[in-house]
Design a protein around this motif. Sequence first.
Motif, PDB file in Angstrom:
ATOM      1  N   VAL A 254       0.848  -1.197   0.000  1.00  0.00           N
ATOM      2  CA  VAL A 254       0.000   0.000   0.000  1.00  0.00           C
ATOM      3  C   VAL A 254       0.880   1.243   0.000  1.00  0.00           C
ATOM      4  O   VAL A 254       0.627   2.209  -0.731  1.00  0.00           O
ATOM      5  CB  VAL A 254      -0.942   0.007   1.222  1.00  0.00           C
ATOM      6  N   ALA A 255       1.943   1.228   0.795  1.00  0.00           N
ATOM      7  CA  ALA A 255       2.869   2.368   0.836  1.00  0.00           C
ATOM      8  C   ALA A 255       3.497   2.612  -0.528  1.00  0.00           C
ATOM      9  O   ALA A 255       3.587   3.762  -0.991  1.00  0.00           O
ATOM     10  CB  ALA A 255       3.949   2.119   1.882  1.00  0.00           C
ATOM     11  N   ARG A 256       3.929   1.537  -1.196  1.00  0.00           N
ATOM     12  CA  ARG A 256       4.518   1.692  -2.531  1.00  0.00           C
ATOM     13  C   ARG A 256       3.503   2.257  -3.510  1.00  0.00           C
ATOM     14  O   ARG A 256       3.842   3.083  -4.361  1.00  0.00           O
ATOM     15  CB  ARG A 256       5.057   0.346  -3.031  1.00  0.00           C
ATOM     16  N   SER A 257       2.257   1.804  -3.395  1.00  0.00           N
ATOM     17  CA  SER A 257       1.219   2.304  -4.284  1.00  0.00           C
ATOM     18  C   SER A 257       0.975   3.793  -4.067  1.00  0.00           C
ATOM     19  O   SER A 257       0.835   4.556  -5.033  1.00  0.00           O
ATOM     20  CB  SER A 257      -0.081   1.526  -4.056  1.00  0.00           C
ATOM     21  N   ILE A 258       0.935   4.228  -2.806  1.00  0.00           N
ATOM     22  CA  ILE A 258       0.725   5.649  -2.511  1.00  0.00           C
ATOM     23  C   ILE A 258       1.875   6.478  -3.073  1.00  0.00           C
ATOM     24  O   ILE A 258       1.667   7.534  -3.684  1.00  0.00           O
ATOM     25  CB  ILE A 258       0.580   5.863  -0.993  1.00  0.00           C
ATOM     26  N   LEU A 259       3.090   6.011  -2.883  1.00  0.00           N
ATOM     27  CA  LEU A 259       4.249   6.739  -3.405  1.00  0.00           C
ATOM     28  C   LEU A 259       4.221   6.800  -4.928  1.00  0.00           C
ATOM     29  O   LEU A 259       4.526   7.837  -5.527  1.00  0.00           O
ATOM     30  CB  LEU A 259       5.537   6.072  -2.918  1.00  0.00           C
ATOM     31  N   SER A 260       3.849   5.689  -5.558  1.00  0.00           N
ATOM     32  CA  SER A 260       3.750   5.669  -7.018  1.00  0.00           C
ATOM     33  C   SER A 260       2.705   6.666  -7.496  1.00  0.00           C
ATOM     34  O   SER A 260       2.919   7.398  -8.473  1.00  0.00           O
ATOM     35  CB  SER A 260       3.386   4.256  -7.491  1.00  0.00           C
TER      36      SER A 260
END
Length: 348
Positions: A254-260
């Motif tokens: 989820v964190a990677r998705s938000i950053l992306s």
Amino acid sequence: MKYPKPLQKGSTFGIIAFSSGISPKHNARFECVTNHLKSLGYNIVVGDCLYDQGKHVSGSAKQRAEELMSMLLDDSIDAIYPPWGGEVAMELLALIDFERLKQARPKWILGFSDVSTISATFACKLGWATGHCSNLMDLSPSSNDPLTSNTLNCFATSSGESFTQHSLSHYASQWPDFVNQPEAGLNLDTKTQWQWLTKPQHVEVIEGRLIGGCWDTLSHLFGTEYLDLKAMSERHPEGLILYLENAEMPPTEVARSILSMEYRGVFGCINGLLVGRSAAPEETDPKRLSYYECLRQYLSDLPIPVMIDLDIGHKPPNLTLINGALASVSLSAKSEEHMGSITQTLAP
């Protein structure tokens, strides 16, 4: 936005699987649901791509795309309603003839999970209003909670008119046993409430055009031709409200998705973010990042209001959200129960 015809008695549903089909053991549930729809006065057309073909799909990508196009171009069909989602509806996108569909009469595309891969794309790329709502297999006669039971009533709304839904106090911690209890509805057994993660400065309302769906799948489409929110926001100066729900992603994903999304400029294109309940397994190790810690750490500093734990996603029941509709989402912090509401207007 282009709104399909309101659904009413005599409307016809085309039933195919964009991704995962149903197994023979689900036949009783499928018959229960389709017989219920027929009793309400709807017509049913069942396609060839409905049953699982031994793995994760109901047919090859080519077969599923061709059947979808056939139904989209058939004016005797008013809505396309897969039984449920799956994993790889995304592989249909490159096979859909969007140029040809620009001349077609819009059809409702209904459902959630991987269905939203198609429905969000059609709303963003074609300007067709589409529905994020309870899946077809949820609509048994015993599904009498206020959200599931009113799903189809929302799609009877005429262009220019509005409807309102309210937050629930409980959700279902488990899905019904479709195999052994094919007529079962949801058991709302767990407390829930909408929450502000980041409140607007002067009001308790977020307004704009709705767009969104399953976070797991849409995270791969942001910034592509299929989910270009910048272009959509330029067409609708009143702005967008993005809604997302997490089906399976662990907190770090989820964190990677938000950053992306941040790197692709998604948050600069929207008025606010609505996040549904997460259905991913909870992190039990206190030394590791939890889901709510992830939301607070990676979303709290965004310059937009963020609301979480809405009735959206894989912990049912589901709000009916119309992609492209003009929405006003409110949540009063003054009430002990933090009751929320959403009003949608089918504005062109």
